[in-house]
Design a protein around this motif. Structure first.
Motif, PDB file in Angstrom:
ATOM      1  N   THR A  30       0.805  -1.212   0.000  1.00 54.81           N
ATOM      2  CA  THR A  30       0.000   0.000   0.000  1.00 54.81           C
ATOM      3  C   THR A  30       0.847   1.275   0.000  1.00 54.81           C
ATOM      4  OG1 THR A  30      -0.118  -0.056   2.413  1.00 54.81           O
ATOM      5  CG2 THR A  30      -1.883  -1.161   1.201  1.00 54.81           C
ATOM      6  N   ALA A  31       2.070   1.162   0.497  1.00 59.46           N
ATOM      7  CA  ALA A  31       2.937   2.337   0.580  1.00 59.46           C
ATOM      8  C   ALA A  31       3.925   2.344  -0.583  1.00 59.46           C
ATOM      9  CB  ALA A  31       3.696   2.351   1.897  1.00 59.46           C
ATOM     10  N   LEU A  32       4.123   3.524  -1.148  1.00 56.44           N
ATOM     11  CA  LEU A  32       5.057   3.683  -2.259  1.00 56.44           C
ATOM     12  C   LEU A  32       5.873   4.946  -2.034  1.00 56.44           C
ATOM     13  CD1 LEU A  32       4.351   3.069  -6.000  1.00 56.44           C
ATOM     14  CD2 LEU A  32       5.463   5.195  -5.295  1.00 56.44           C
ATOM     15  N   PHE A  45      14.842  11.291   0.001  1.00 54.30           N
ATOM     16  CA  PHE A  45      13.411  11.065  -0.095  1.00 54.30           C
ATOM     17  C   PHE A  45      12.755  12.167  -0.912  1.00 54.30           C
ATOM     18  CE2 PHE A  45       9.138  10.185   1.198  1.00 54.30           C
ATOM     19  CZ  PHE A  45       8.549  11.417   1.502  1.00 54.30           C
ATOM     20  N   LEU A  46      11.809  11.781  -1.758  1.00 51.91           N
ATOM     21  CA  LEU A  46      11.060  12.760  -2.541  1.00 51.91           C
ATOM     22  C   LEU A  46       9.597  12.833  -2.107  1.00 51.91           C
ATOM     23  CD1 LEU A  46      12.389  12.014  -6.156  1.00 51.91           C
ATOM     24  CD2 LEU A  46      13.080  13.868  -4.615  1.00 51.91           C
ATOM     25  N   ILE A  47       8.884  11.693  -2.149  1.00 52.42           N
ATOM     26  CA  ILE A  47       7.456  11.704  -1.898  1.00 52.42           C
ATOM     27  C   ILE A  47       7.003  10.328  -1.438  1.00 52.42           C
ATOM     28  CG2 ILE A  47       6.903  11.155  -4.308  1.00 52.42           C
ATOM     29  CD1 ILE A  47       4.435  13.025  -4.040  1.00 52.42           C
ATOM     30  N   TYR A  48       5.936  10.320  -0.646  1.00 52.03           N
ATOM     31  CA  TYR A  48       5.374   9.090  -0.097  1.00 52.03           C
ATOM     32  C   TYR A  48       3.896   9.014  -0.436  1.00 52.03           C
ATOM     33  CZ  TYR A  48       2.843   6.658   3.708  1.00 52.03           C
ATOM     34  OH  TYR A  48       1.982   5.887   4.446  1.00 52.03           O
ATOM     35  N   PHE A  49       3.457   7.845  -0.903  1.00 52.62           N
ATOM     36  CA  PHE A  49       2.052   7.563  -1.153  1.00 52.62           C
ATOM     37  C   PHE A  49       1.564   6.469  -0.211  1.00 52.62           C
ATOM     38  CE2 PHE A  49       0.936   9.809  -5.026  1.00 52.62           C
ATOM     39  CZ  PHE A  49       2.157  10.047  -5.632  1.00 52.62           C
ATOM     40  N   GLN A  50       0.377   6.689   0.330  1.00 49.51           N
ATOM     41  CA  GLN A  50      -0.353   5.626   1.013  1.00 49.51           C
ATOM     42  C   GLN A  50      -1.643   5.462   0.222  1.00 49.51           C
ATOM     43  OE1 GLN A  50       0.567   3.510   3.401  1.00 49.51           O
ATOM     44  NE2 GLN A  50      -1.425   2.506   3.187  1.00 49.51           N
ATOM     45  N   SER A  94       8.606   0.190  -2.305  1.00 47.92           N
ATOM     46  CA  SER A  94       7.265  -0.061  -1.778  1.00 47.92           C
ATOM     47  C   SER A  94       7.355  -0.838  -0.473  1.00 47.92           C
ATOM     48  CB  SER A  94       6.398  -0.804  -2.799  1.00 47.92           C
ATOM     49  OG  SER A  94       6.810  -2.147  -2.970  1.00 47.92           O
ATOM     50  N   SER A  95       6.294  -0.730   0.292  1.00 45.91           N
ATOM     51  CA  SER A  95       6.245  -1.350   1.610  1.00 45.91           C
ATOM     52  C   SER A  95       4.818  -1.773   1.899  1.00 45.91           C
ATOM     53  CB  SER A  95       6.725  -0.344   2.667  1.00 45.91           C
ATOM     54  OG  SER A  95       6.511  -0.826   3.972  1.00 45.91           O
ATOM     55  N   SER A  96       4.674  -2.845   2.682  1.00 49.87           N
ATOM     56  CA  SER A  96       3.324  -3.335   2.964  1.00 49.87           C
ATOM     57  C   SER A  96       2.610  -2.477   4.003  1.00 49.87           C
ATOM     58  CB  SER A  96       3.386  -4.780   3.450  1.00 49.87           C
ATOM     59  OG  SER A  96       4.015  -4.846   4.709  1.00 49.87           O
ATOM     60  N   ARG A  97       3.387  -1.865   4.902  1.00 49.50           N
ATOM     61  CA  ARG A  97       2.830  -1.049   5.992  1.00 49.50           C
ATOM     62  C   ARG A  97       1.813  -1.822   6.821  1.00 49.50           C
ATOM     63  NH1 ARG A  97       4.045   4.559   6.053  1.00 49.50           N
ATOM     64  NH2 ARG A  97       2.885   4.510   8.006  1.00 49.50           N
ATOM     65  N   THR A  98       1.986  -3.129   6.917  1.00 48.97           N
ATOM     66  CA  THR A  98       1.103  -3.930   7.765  1.00 48.97           C
ATOM     67  C   THR A  98       1.946  -4.912   8.558  1.00 48.97           C
ATOM     68  OG1 THR A  98       0.742  -5.570   6.019  1.00 48.97           O
ATOM     69  CG2 THR A  98      -0.877  -3.800   6.219  1.00 48.97           C
TER      70      THR A  98
ATOM     71  N   MET B  94      11.284   6.619  11.440  1.00 49.78           N
ATOM     72  CA  MET B  94      10.486   6.639  12.668  1.00 49.78           C
ATOM     73  C   MET B  94       9.064   6.209  12.379  1.00 49.78           C
ATOM     74  SD  MET B  94      10.126  10.734  13.250  1.00 49.78           S
ATOM     75  CE  MET B  94      11.811  11.105  12.763  1.00 49.78           C
ATOM     76  N   GLN B  95       8.489   5.515  13.344  1.00 48.44           N
ATOM     77  CA  GLN B  95       7.142   4.987  13.201  1.00 48.44           C
ATOM     78  C   GLN B  95       6.131   6.121  13.135  1.00 48.44           C
ATOM     79  OE1 GLN B  95       5.881   2.493  16.440  1.00 48.44           O
ATOM     80  NE2 GLN B  95       4.257   1.555  15.261  1.00 48.44           N
ATOM     81  N   GLY B  96       5.105   5.896  12.325  1.00 50.17           N
ATOM     82  CA  GLY B  96       4.086   6.918  12.175  1.00 50.17           C
ATOM     83  C   GLY B  96       4.438   7.861  11.043  1.00 50.17           C
ATOM     84  N   GLY B  97       3.447   8.459  10.447  1.00 46.16           N
ATOM     85  CA  GLY B  97       3.728   9.338   9.323  1.00 46.16           C
ATOM     86  C   GLY B  97       4.188   8.538   8.119  1.00 46.16           C
ATOM     87  N   SER B  98       5.083   9.096   7.357  1.00 44.49           N
ATOM     88  CA  SER B  98       5.505   8.450   6.124  1.00 44.49           C
ATOM     89  C   SER B  98       6.499   7.309   6.343  1.00 44.49           C
ATOM     90  CB  SER B  98       6.132   9.466   5.180  1.00 44.49           C
ATOM     91  OG  SER B  98       7.353   9.952   5.716  1.00 44.49           O
ATOM     92  N   GLU B  99       7.175   7.302   7.463  1.00 45.84           N
ATOM     93  CA  GLU B  99       8.234   6.317   7.733  1.00 45.84           C
ATOM     94  C   GLU B  99       9.278   6.353   6.624  1.00 45.84           C
ATOM     95  OE1 GLU B  99       5.303   3.386  10.291  1.00 45.84           O
ATOM     96  OE2 GLU B  99       6.365   2.551   8.584  1.00 45.84           O
ATOM     97  N   LYS B 100       9.528   7.544   6.091  1.00 43.79           N
ATOM     98  CA  LYS B 100      10.539   7.696   5.047  1.00 43.79           C
ATOM     99  C   LYS B 100      11.907   7.370   5.621  1.00 43.79           C
ATOM    100  CE  LYS B 100      10.774  12.605   6.087  1.00 43.79           C
ATOM    101  NZ  LYS B 100      10.325  13.948   5.680  1.00 43.79           N
ATOM    102  N   LEU B 101      12.773   6.860   4.763  1.00 44.25           N
ATOM    103  CA  LEU B 101      14.120   6.514   5.168  1.00 44.25           C
ATOM    104  C   LEU B 101      15.038   7.722   5.004  1.00 44.25           C
ATOM    105  CD1 LEU B 101      14.381   3.015   3.465  1.00 44.25           C
ATOM    106  CD2 LEU B 101      14.319   3.459   5.924  1.00 44.25           C
TER     107      LEU B 101
END
Lengths: 116, 113
Positions: A30-32, A45-50, A94-98, B94-101
């Motif tokens: 779900t996460a990209l 890092f540029l951008i995050y999608f959920q 991508s990440s499952s976030r679960t 960090m947990q929560g939010g985007s969890e960007k690296l």
């Protein structure tokens, strides 16, 4: 199973042209994320999608950069009016976030962008 | 402001030796610390990761040591092999939010046969 795929693998464009970079995440993730890797700046890092929403766009360097995600799957990063400083490798993850593995991000091979 | 500092920038070891890469972080809210391995022309591949509730994690020849009070963590590669020659990145999130690296600058490892 299939990993993260990106296309094209290489893109050469002239300064001032627009480019689109594509990312296909791991099925069910779900996460990209989009990151940029350049010699001087490392991995950024540029951008995050959920899902299809982008709650964190804090890494986009200018308003020439935009991204979208459709169907909770494929994402496109668009760079308008490219500049030479945009030359870099653009990486998608991508990440499952679960569950317990929610943090793990898996990267694609990247798109190497060269602006001439 | 560099939130994750990695050292050394490069390292040359002999086959069978131990490779050690160090990272330091500033933000105490970080709670996940992965290491990635990258070969030329490829994307980073997740190698091993640790959370602050443990001080050490081992997977095969790779070990992460974590020192919460010093805000430091390191990767040890035992019995280094020529096939380990790659660039290694530490990261934190960090947990929560985007969890960007947030990544360190990377370290190029060369293992001589």
């Amino acid at each position: 199973g299939a990993g993260v795929s990106q296309s094209p693998s290489n893109k050469v464009t002239e300064k001032g042209k627009d480019v689109e970079l594509r990312c296909d995440p791991i099925s069910g993730h779900t996460a990209l994320y989009w990151y940029r890797q350049s010699l001087g700046q490392g991995l950024e890092f540029l951008i995050y999608f959920q899902g299809n929403s982008a709650p964190d766009k804090s890494g986009l360097p200018s308003d020439r950069f935009s991204a979208e995600r459709t169907g909770g799957s494929v994402s496109t990063l668009t760079i308008q009016r490219t500049q030479q400083e945009d030359s870099a490798v653009y990486l998608c993850a991508s990440s499952s976030r679960t569950g317990l593995l929610s943090y793990e991000q898996y990267f694609g091979p990247g798109t190497r962008l060269t602006v001439t | 402001q560099q939130q994750v500092k990695q050292s050394p920038q490069s390292l040359i070891v002999q086959k069978g030796g131990i490779s050690i890469i160090n990272c330091a972080y500033e933000n105490t809210a970080f709670d996940y610390f992965p290491w990635y391995q990258q070969f030329p022309g490829k994307g980073p591949a997740l190698l091993i990761a640790i959370r602050p509730d443990v001080s050490e994690k081992k997977e095969g020849r790779f070990t992460i040591s974590f020192n919460k009070s010093a805000k430091q963590f390191s990767l040890h590669i035992m019995d280094s092999q020529p096939g380990d020659s790659a660039t290694y990145f530490c990261a934190a999130s960090m947990q929560g939010g985007s969890e960007k690296l947030v990544f360190g600058k990377g370290m190029k490892l060369t293992v001589n046969p």
